[in-house]
Design a protein around this motif. Structure first.
Motif, PDB file in Angstrom:
ATOM      1  N   HIS A   1      -4.718  -2.936  -0.247  1.00 19.69           N
ATOM      2  CA  HIS A   1      -3.256  -2.870  -0.713  1.00 19.69           C
ATOM      3  C   HIS A   1      -2.238  -1.962  -0.173  1.00 19.69           C
ATOM      4  O   HIS A   1      -1.163  -1.786  -0.401  1.00 19.69           O
ATOM      5  N   GLY A   2      -2.885  -1.412   0.962  1.00 15.65           N
ATOM      6  CA  GLY A   2      -1.867  -0.606   1.836  1.00 15.65           C
ATOM      7  C   GLY A   2      -1.714   0.774   1.000  1.00 15.65           C
ATOM      8  O   GLY A   2      -1.010   1.590   1.176  1.00 15.65           O
ATOM      9  N   LEU A   3      -2.897   1.125   0.125  1.00 12.70           N
ATOM     10  CA  LEU A   3      -2.773   2.369  -0.552  1.00 12.70           C
ATOM     11  C   LEU A   3      -3.419   3.426  -0.216  1.00 12.70           C
ATOM     12  O   LEU A   3      -4.290   3.263   0.907  1.00 12.70           O
ATOM     13  N   ALA A   4      -3.271   4.552  -0.472  1.00 15.58           N
ATOM     14  CA  ALA A   4      -3.774   5.656  -0.051  1.00 15.58           C
ATOM     15  C   ALA A   4      -5.305   5.811  -0.599  1.00 15.58           C
ATOM     16  O   ALA A   4      -5.551   6.163  -1.583  1.00 15.58           O
ATOM     17  N   ALA A   5      -6.384   5.206   0.283  1.00 18.39           N
ATOM     18  CA  ALA A   5      -7.772   4.974  -0.399  1.00 18.39           C
ATOM     19  C   ALA A   5      -8.566   6.229  -0.767  1.00 18.39           C
ATOM     20  O   ALA A   5      -9.192   6.283  -1.724  1.00 18.39           O
ATOM     21  N   ASP A   6      -7.961   7.405  -0.127  1.00 17.81           N
ATOM     22  CA  ASP A   6      -8.712   8.582  -0.685  1.00 17.81           C
ATOM     23  C   ASP A   6      -8.365   9.080  -1.975  1.00 17.81           C
ATOM     24  O   ASP A   6      -8.916   9.906  -2.580  1.00 17.81           O
TER      25      ASP A   6
ATOM     26  N   ASP B   1       0.376   2.911  -8.992  1.00 18.82           N
ATOM     27  CA  ASP B   1       0.550   2.721  -7.476  1.00 18.82           C
ATOM     28  C   ASP B   1       0.542   1.434  -7.051  1.00 18.82           C
ATOM     29  O   ASP B   1       1.299   0.926  -6.277  1.00 18.82           O
ATOM     30  N   VAL B   2      -0.346   0.664  -7.552  1.00 18.78           N
ATOM     31  CA  VAL B   2      -0.778  -0.952  -7.001  1.00 18.78           C
ATOM     32  C   VAL B   2       0.475  -1.865  -7.747  1.00 18.78           C
ATOM     33  O   VAL B   2       0.565  -2.903  -7.191  1.00 18.78           O
ATOM     34  N   GLN B   3       0.912  -1.365  -8.788  1.00 21.54           N
ATOM     35  CA  GLN B   3       1.991  -2.195  -9.523  1.00 21.54           C
ATOM     36  C   GLN B   3       3.340  -1.933  -9.260  1.00 21.54           C
ATOM     37  O   GLN B   3       4.139  -3.064  -8.792  1.00 21.54           O
TER      38      GLN B   3
ATOM     39  N   MET C   1       4.829  -4.175   1.702  1.00 16.68           N
ATOM     40  CA  MET C   1       4.083  -4.349   0.431  1.00 16.68           C
ATOM     41  C   MET C   1       4.545  -3.361  -0.464  1.00 16.68           C
ATOM     42  O   MET C   1       4.609  -3.587  -1.800  1.00 16.68           O
ATOM     43  N   GLU C   2       4.656  -2.036  -0.043  1.00 13.88           N
ATOM     44  CA  GLU C   2       5.214  -1.102  -1.005  1.00 13.88           C
ATOM     45  C   GLU C   2       6.260  -1.520  -1.508  1.00 13.88           C
ATOM     46  O   GLU C   2       6.951  -1.478  -2.814  1.00 13.88           O
ATOM     47  N   ARG C   3       7.485  -2.075  -0.867  1.00 14.82           N
ATOM     48  CA  ARG C   3       8.807  -2.620  -1.074  1.00 14.82           C
ATOM     49  C   ARG C   3       8.560  -3.477  -2.188  1.00 14.82           C
ATOM     50  O   ARG C   3       9.494  -3.773  -3.157  1.00 14.82           O
ATOM     51  N   GLU C   4       7.763  -4.356  -1.934  1.00 17.62           N
ATOM     52  CA  GLU C   4       7.469  -5.478  -2.865  1.00 17.62           C
ATOM     53  C   GLU C   4       7.064  -5.030  -4.274  1.00 17.62           C
ATOM     54  O   GLU C   4       7.422  -5.565  -5.199  1.00 17.62           O
ATOM     55  N   ARG C   5       6.376  -3.884  -4.162  1.00 13.73           N
ATOM     56  CA  ARG C   5       5.835  -3.545  -5.543  1.00 13.73           C
ATOM     57  C   ARG C   5       6.901  -2.695  -6.458  1.00 13.73           C
ATOM     58  O   ARG C   5       7.065  -2.629  -7.394  1.00 13.73           O
ATOM     59  N   TRP C   6       7.866  -2.280  -5.583  1.00 15.70           N
ATOM     60  CA  TRP C   6       9.267  -1.620  -6.322  1.00 15.70           C
ATOM     61  C   TRP C   6      10.078  -2.735  -6.801  1.00 15.70           C
ATOM     62  O   TRP C   6      10.849  -2.429  -7.710  1.00 15.70           O
ATOM     63  N   ILE C   7       9.906  -3.992  -6.546  1.00 20.91           N
ATOM     64  CA  ILE C   7      10.612  -4.872  -7.134  1.00 20.91           C
ATOM     65  C   ILE C   7       9.940  -5.911  -8.035  1.00 20.91           C
ATOM     66  O   ILE C   7      10.207  -7.126  -8.017  1.00 20.91           O
TER      67      ILE C   7
ATOM     68  N   ARG D   1       2.008  10.670   4.848  1.00 16.51           N
ATOM     69  CA  ARG D   1       1.906  11.784   4.220  1.00 16.51           C
ATOM     70  C   ARG D   1       1.157  12.026   2.915  1.00 16.51           C
ATOM     71  O   ARG D   1       0.359  12.762   2.399  1.00 16.51           O
ATOM     72  N   ALA D   2       1.445  10.533   2.203  1.00 14.86           N
ATOM     73  CA  ALA D   2       0.573  10.543   0.871  1.00 14.86           C
ATOM     74  C   ALA D   2      -0.893   9.897   1.069  1.00 14.86           C
ATOM     75  O   ALA D   2      -1.646   9.984   0.090  1.00 14.86           O
ATOM     76  N   GLY D   3      -1.257   9.729   2.435  1.00 13.87           N
ATOM     77  CA  GLY D   3      -2.643   9.557   2.716  1.00 13.87           C
ATOM     78  C   GLY D   3      -2.813   7.818   3.280  1.00 13.87           C
ATOM     79  O   GLY D   3      -4.041   7.677   3.338  1.00 13.87           O
ATOM     80  N   VAL D   4      -1.787   7.181   3.263  1.00 18.32           N
ATOM     81  CA  VAL D   4      -1.910   5.827   3.940  1.00 18.32           C
ATOM     82  C   VAL D   4      -2.211   5.743   5.165  1.00 18.32           C
ATOM     83  O   VAL D   4      -1.539   6.565   6.121  1.00 18.32           O
ATOM     84  N   ALA D   5      -3.263   5.043   5.872  1.00 21.74           N
ATOM     85  CA  ALA D   5      -3.472   5.049   7.086  1.00 21.74           C
ATOM     86  C   ALA D   5      -3.928   3.590   7.487  1.00 21.74           C
ATOM     87  O   ALA D   5      -4.050   2.661   6.880  1.00 21.74           O
TER      88      ALA D   5
END
Length: 537
Positions: free
Chosen positions: A88-93, A130-132, A284-290, A527-531
């Protein structure tokens, strides 16, 4: 650029082993009464630091939702969700399954198990948020992103999860929009492409056009094939097939469609796939914002695409070119959502004070008859005699007048404006400056959105409430009077900013980062860990 590679072989075995370890550990919680009491005391103490967790566990008499044989499905579902967080493009760590396993193995007493129970709920809530609705807070990234993220109640999320099928609940957390699904599919495909070498060598700089031959044409040909715009061919000549492939590429990147590789097209062709993948992750992050209903009918203004569209039941029913705010601090178009309530036919232009003091006051100080198309009015709305005013005595702080341009074909707002009242004084409108719509990059306004086809836009909006919208609109226009026309059904308006988005058929579209906003969002995600990942398999 750091590229993290994740080979897939063996993942299934590791996941099964992890689930087994989770199940074995939690069976030990159902021990003696003393151990149960110690477990609940530990839960109460650990949850006390968080009001939502404390309320949730207090209502359950501090019983766990992760412990015991009866909760194995919930544990397994959470571990599975953590394992796929990177998809989902999240910071897996943040949701490391190996760390979960280590914590489970280390928690050997009821006290440690109770604290881990609460920690797993905390991690669940972090993942759900984060994912929602996204990892970032938009306004902290750019002050012109006024996006009200639809954050869900943490307590309500926990309560609903405790009563639901865990796997189904977790699957429903990410946006369910077709756009998010298509973006995620493209993300996974690009990760596989990266693992296989990306798009190959870039094309050497310089103009290329029909009839050219040689090594640079071959490099162009190979790049277009790798990107999916050209069928396999051995040609070394810039022929019709390559011309058409370049046109398809230009259409997919918001470029002028001329079939020639000039500087702009070359720059987009040589943009590395890692950069495109970053744009997809940001989208994808922007889509989660809306992540909320946008309205069965809504207006979608993608600033980077320089278009305004009407969407009915997820289908585009109208589209027009737009001009957005210039790339200057006080003129960029903001991002926000509101509701269009009415249009004004034959509008006056009430000049914003910032424009009056920054642009027009200096002109008036040099020549009191400057900007003669504008009326100057006092606080009571009375017209001011320019010849009787010494404009030199005023500055931006003490200028006491307003300015207005009466309705006319030369009015800065054209002949119609579309209003969704907001604190930013942004709206959609006509314009007499039609030539700007032929530009490839259309960032020229003071922040409002100018429309190339405002009459057709009005007809489309009015079609829901009058039998002959064109006749109704034109009759109102011919009066020459400033007229407000209310919409019987107000229409949500979304001003968005997407440098990566999809078409209904799944094909990707990319646009320039005209304001640099997506670059700032990517940097914050990194910076939040997404790679950026390259995934084989």
């Amino acid at each position: 650029m750091r590229v993290v590679r994740f080979p897939t072989p063996g993942m299934g075995f590791q996941f099964a082993a992890l689930c087994a370890a989770v199940a074995m550990w939690f069976l030990s919680v159902s021990g003696a009464v003393a151990q149960v009491t110690e477990f609940r005391q530990a839960v109460a103490q650990a949850a006390a630091r968080d009001d939502d967790l404390a309320a949730f566990y207090r209502a359950r008499d501090f019983q766990g939702i992760w412990s015991g044989r009866e909760n194995s499905a919930r544990r397994n579902a959470l571990v599975a969700a953590f394992t796929s967080a990177g998809d989902h493009g999240l910071a897996a760590d943040r949701y490391d399954p190996d760390a979960v396993m280590a914590n489970l193995q280390a928690a050997a007493t009821p006290d440690a198990q109770g604290r881990l129970e609460v920690e797993m709920s905390r991690q669940f809530l972090q993942y759900a948020r984060d994912v929602q609705t996204g990892m970032l807070t938009p306004s902290q990234i750019d002050r012109n992103i006024h996006r009200q993220v639809p954050l869900r109640s943490r307590l309500g999320t926990l309560q609903a999860f405790a009563k639901s099928s865990p796997a189904a609940f977790l699957r429903a957390l990410p946006p369910q929009s077709p756009e998010y699904t298509r973006l995620m599919r493209e993300k996974l495909a690009m990760e596989r492409r990266l693992a296989n070498g990306g798009w190959g060598p870039t094309v050497p700089a310089g103009k290329l056009q029909a009839g050219d031959t040689g090594a640079r044409v071959v490099a162009l040909r190979n790049r277009l094939i790798a990107m999916g715009f050209l069928e396999r061919t051995n040609t070394q000549t810039y022929d019709q097939a390559i011309t058409q492939a370049v046109q398809r590429f230009q259409q997919a990147h918001g470029l002028s469609i001329d079939g020639t590789v000039g500087p702009g097209t070359m720059a987009e062709l040589n943009t590395p796939p890692e950069r495109r993948l970053q744009s997809v992750i940001v989208a994808m992050e922007r889509e989660r914002w809306i992540n909320r209903p946008r309205g069965q009918r809504h207006v979608w203004v993608n600033l980077t695409d320089f278009t305004a569209k009407i969407i009915d039941n997820d289908v585009e029913t109208f589209s027009t070119r737009s001009v957005i705010g210039a790339n200057k601090d006080d003129r960029v178009s903001p991002e926000f959502s509101d509701v269009m309530e009415f249009m004004v036919v034959n509008p006056s232009w009430y000049v914003p004070r910032s424009i009056i003091t920054k642009e027009y006051l200096p002109q008036l100080q040099r020549n009191p008859n400057a900007v003669g198309q504008l009326e100057i009015t006092d606080s009571r709305g009375r017209k001011v005699n320019r010849g009787a005013v010494d404009f030199a005595q005023f500055n931006a702080a003490n200028f006491p007048y307003s300015m207005r341009q009466p309705p006319s074909r030369g009015n800065a707002l054209g002949l119609v404006k579309f209003m969704f009242p907001n604190r930013y004084n942004i709206y959609l409108h006509d314009t007499p400056a039609k030539s700007l719509f032929g530009r490839e990059v259309r960032a020229f306004s003071h922040g409002c959105i100018r429309l190339n086809d405002p009459f057709d836009f009005a007809y489309a909006l009015l079609a829901k409430q009058v039998g002959n919208p064109e006749e109704f609109f034109q009759a109102t226009l011919r009066t020459g009077r400033e007229t407000r026309v209310d919409l019987d059904q107000p229409v949500p308006v979304h001003l968005v900013y997407r440098t990566a988005f999809t078409q209904a058929d799944g094909r990707m579209q990319y646009r320039r980062d005209v304001y640099g906003r997506d670059a700032r969002i990517w940097n914050a995600l990194a910076r939040a860990g997404v790679a950026v990942r390259a995934v084989s398999g």
